[in-house]
Design a protein around this motif. Structure first.
Motif, short mmCIF file in Angstrom:
data_model
loop_
_atom_site.label_atom_id
_atom_site.label_comp_id
_atom_site.label_asym_id
_atom_site.label_seq_id
_atom_site.Cartn_x
_atom_site.Cartn_y
_atom_site.Cartn_z
N VAL A 1 0.84 -1.21 0.00
CA VAL A 1 0.00 0.00 0.00
C VAL A 1 0.88 1.26 0.00
N PHE A 2 1.93 1.22 0.79
CA PHE A 2 2.86 2.35 0.85
C PHE A 2 3.44 2.64 -0.54
N LEU B 1 3.08 5.86 -3.33
CA LEU B 1 4.17 6.60 -3.97
C LEU B 1 4.07 6.54 -5.50
N GLU B 2 3.60 5.40 -6.00
CA GLU B 2 3.45 5.22 -7.45
C GLU B 2 2.48 6.26 -8.04
N LEU B 3 1.49 6.67 -7.28
CA LEU B 3 0.56 7.71 -7.75
C LEU B 3 1.31 8.98 -8.14
N VAL B 4 2.31 9.32 -7.32
CA VAL B 4 3.11 10.52 -7.59
C VAL B 4 4.01 10.28 -8.79
N GLN B 5 4.68 9.11 -8.82
CA GLN B 5 5.60 8.82 -9.93
C GLN B 5 4.88 8.78 -11.27
N GLN B 6 3.62 8.39 -11.27
CA GLN B 6 2.85 8.34 -12.52
C GLN B 6 2.25 9.69 -12.88
N GLY B 7 2.51 10.71 -12.07
CA GLY B 7 2.01 12.05 -12.39
C GLY B 7 0.52 12.20 -12.14
N LEU B 8 -0.04 11.35 -11.28
CA LEU B 8 -1.48 11.41 -11.03
C LEU B 8 -1.82 12.27 -9.82
N VAL B 9 -0.82 12.54 -8.99
CA VAL B 9 -1.07 13.20 -7.71
C VAL B 9 0.04 14.22 -7.44
N ILE B 10 -0.35 15.41 -6.99
CA ILE B 10 0.61 16.37 -6.43
C ILE B 10 0.21 16.60 -4.97
N TYR B 11 1.16 17.10 -4.19
CA TYR B 11 0.92 17.35 -2.76
C TYR B 11 0.27 16.11 -2.12
N THR B 12 -0.87 16.29 -1.48
CA THR B 12 -1.50 15.16 -0.76
C THR B 12 -2.81 14.76 -1.43
N TRP B 13 -2.89 15.00 -2.76
CA TRP B 13 -4.17 14.87 -3.46
C TRP B 13 -4.50 13.45 -3.90
N GLY B 14 -4.34 12.47 -3.03
CA GLY B 14 -4.73 11.13 -3.43
C GLY B 14 -4.51 10.16 -2.31
N ASN B 15 -5.01 8.96 -2.47
CA ASN B 15 -4.79 7.92 -1.48
C ASN B 15 -5.08 6.56 -2.10
N VAL B 16 -4.37 5.56 -1.57
CA VAL B 16 -4.57 4.18 -1.99
C VAL B 16 -4.76 3.34 -0.74
N SER B 17 -5.64 2.35 -0.84
CA SER B 17 -5.81 1.40 0.25
C SER B 17 -5.70 -0.02 -0.30
N GLY B 18 -5.50 -0.96 0.62
CA GLY B 18 -5.51 -2.38 0.27
C GLY B 18 -6.39 -3.13 1.26
N TYR B 19 -6.98 -4.24 0.79
CA TYR B 19 -7.91 -5.00 1.63
C TYR B 19 -7.38 -6.41 1.83
N ASP B 20 -7.38 -6.84 3.09
CA ASP B 20 -6.98 -8.21 3.41
C ASP B 20 -8.23 -9.03 3.75
N PRO B 21 -8.63 -9.95 2.88
CA PRO B 21 -9.91 -10.63 3.07
C PRO B 21 -9.93 -11.58 4.28
N ASP B 22 -8.77 -12.02 4.74
CA ASP B 22 -8.75 -12.93 5.89
C ASP B 22 -9.09 -12.19 7.18
N SER B 23 -8.36 -11.12 7.43
CA SER B 23 -8.60 -10.36 8.66
C SER B 23 -9.76 -9.39 8.50
N LYS B 24 -10.18 -9.16 7.26
CA LYS B 24 -11.16 -8.10 6.93
C LYS B 24 -10.68 -6.71 7.36
N TYR B 25 -9.36 -6.51 7.32
CA TYR B 25 -8.79 -5.20 7.63
C TYR B 25 -8.40 -4.47 6.36
N VAL B 26 -8.44 -3.15 6.46
CA VAL B 26 -8.06 -2.29 5.35
C VAL B 26 -6.83 -1.47 5.78
#
Lengths: 235, 235, 235, 235
Positions: D9-10, D14-39
């Motif tokens: 997820v980390f 960072l990839e969002l910035v490298q791909q030119g999709l995000v400047i400053y804090t203008w984005g976020n990515v999450s990941g889901y673990d189906p076993d623990s049901k945690y995000v």
């Protein structure tokens, strides 16, 4: 001979690439030495990343090669016409930069809409008429220089006050008090072309910058009453 | 004196270039120290790549040079007018960034069409009227500051809630609670200008963001009930 | 076998990324060896940043894998159709580059508006018709090659004189006298597409470059009377 | 806990910035673990260049913080609504990328005009309706998730077949079978948005890609009969 100017012309050619104005071999810069009346120019069709300072070609104003083992840029006769007509020019740059070339292809000059334009170009940047079939078939590169001179004369433009022009269906030529300055003006022309396009796209009824604001910005940077920069008359 | 603020102003000026908002010498940033009532600003016409922190110029609110061997930016009187009128400002930035300048040249403000705008600017970003010939001929840079203040007053805008403006036929000025923040707002203004242009190009009947969504986004980032970021009221 | 050509094809594929023509796996380049009648092409769906020279796949003109442990690009049958029809081609490139693809999606060819286009493409760059449902359902990639050949024939185009085409709703294919030259032409096609779009946006009544200027620029770079570059007939 | 997913997820953030999709804090990515049901999700308002892997926040599907010392992204409730409704999602990305956001601001979905779109999105990319005042005033971020689900349902879209959407007046959300894949789809969405805009600008009567060509390209890359890439069904 003229080693310092060769180095300057060489670096000015590389600067075209660094400023994003040129890809592959799509441009050239020359410098003029008023004492010897020699012109130094990029060789024809040589890649920027393998070009060396010693590849620069020295020619006289008749186009005779004075020094150098390579053929000069195929656009050399255009440069020579301009130096012969305007001996105050010390550098000329030619590119196919995206926005300036698009205006040239559209046979459309660049209207001054704001102070960015006014800081460098004292009025509209003209686009030449289309060359005739005869002018293209014989002495094409010389005639390209001549149509530039014809256009500047018709519009009563002092070349150092409007240091660039668009050649119809072709692309921009810019000039200045040095080869680096010609490249600087090529970059500014590209930026103001892009801004002019977007200004009209935002507001199709956009008005040119008022003459008094054009005067103010041009003359606060240029001429004897300039107060921009660190020296009186500094640009 | 004010060595920390000089360093901050110096770095904020370089940041303009790194963010792609400025080429050559086309911009300036200043910082204001409320204790001494001094302003620190970039010198006029100095290249960003040779500029040093010690080149920053310290002036008082009347424009007298307090420290520094170079002439301050020719736009200094504009900055001073704004600091005198709005002592809560701590930094001001001026650029000729592409999209904001194109809107300024089109004499067109920037409508808020979405949450990106609402996160930073609490309403439309205005464009000033054209300056008159008299205002340009005498005290041009002071009058640039005054027309900014006139526009904010007429539209009843708190400057820190709409931290930027377009000066007609010229370009953007932005400000903030620090010099870095003024640069940050210059970047955001450029991005929302570009988005606004494209929004209308995609859909000429695009509607502004509803007021309740503008409120939501602005106030989730700014003010005492903010919940964006790591601190209550953090921006 | 064919180690030199493998290396050339490998580097030409990487060049697509360096020139900004391809992201992720959105492109492929092949090379043709006329002695063995083998084609070397990029493997399918492999990332450019992990791809190695030994991943290149060697196939014959019937598509049989001669060497290589990976599946060749899914577009291989398109490349093979072209090499079979035009044995003078030595390299082919396919991309989804932004502007060329946008013209392809618009089912619109690229009109020559200036000398930049004329320096490389001797006339308009065509866009193929839409493939029929039958042509897509069976042998899609072969039929893509066939519709390219059909279009070139109908317009009486010599492929090395107009070294590229747009496939409707899909994207550009370019070719040349080597794999590197195919990539070079892919870059030029992208630039002239962008310029053509902007030319018309600036002046909706823009006229194509006159035939005599197209001739002049094309033939000063190509063919036996060429005088651009360092060799007679050098490109 | 979930150290591998935290790292993924980390890096995806960072990839969002490298791909030119995000400047400053203008984005976020999450990941889901189906076993623990945690995000696992990015913290709110933290700069990408100082963010560390240990700053990632672990929350359960009710939004309770399970691990982490920072506040999660203010958009977390939107992500949670989507994971609860569609447990097959393994990653979600949100950006304010230029073109996708401009379409969102224009309240306009993205029509498929070619194979680039068809390779990733099996049909048009929808834009949600405007949220009502009530939906914005209370539980804004939850309601953002709900209007996404409402739109997908109304249009009978399987989320992994059209892995992204535009939220009206706001911006894009994309998803996928992993956090990296959600970022990959955010980049593709941005590119196809740009191409769609330009396609219509080139030809205002441009037609969508025929259904049979959309089918061909989508299914040659996805599903059990896929033949793109190195594995059967490989994407």
């Amino acid at each position: 001979m003229l080693e310092t100017l060769k180095e300057i012309v060489f670096k000015a050619n590389l600067e075209l690439v660094q400023q994003g104005l040129v890809i592959y071999t799509w441009g050239n810069v020359s410098g003029y030495d008023p004492d010897s009346k020699y012109v130094i120019i990029k060789p024809s069709g040589v890649d920027y990343d393998t070009m060396k300072v010693e590849d620069m070609v020295v020619v006289d104003l008749d186009g005779q090669i004075i020094e150098g083992s390579m053929r000069p840029s195929s656009d050399t006769p255009t440069h020579l016409e301009l130096y012969k007509e305007y001996p105050s020019l010390r550098g000329i740059a030619h590119t196919h930069s995206m926005w300036a070339t698009s205006f040239a292809q559209a046979q459309t000059g660049i209207t001054p809409y704001g102070t960015t334009h006014a800081d460098y170009f004292y009025g509209p940047i003209p686009c030449t008429r289309e060359l005739t079939q005869d002018e293209v078939t014989s002495n094409y590169e010389i005639n390209t220089g001549r149509v530039i001179i014809e256009t500047l004369r018709q519009q009563a433009i002092q070349p150092l006050e409007v240091p660039g022009i668009l050649v119809g269906h072709h692309g921009p030529f810019t000039w200045g008090h040095s080869p680096e300055n010609a490249v600087h003006n090529a970059k500014v022309l590209e930026e103001v072309a892009k801004m002019a396009y977007r200004t009209v796209a935002i507001n199709p009824k956009a008005e040119p910058v008022p003459q008094y604001l054009l005067d103010k910005h041009y003359f606060r940077k240029h001429g004897k009453n300039a107060y921009y920069g660190q020296q009186k008359g500094d640009e």
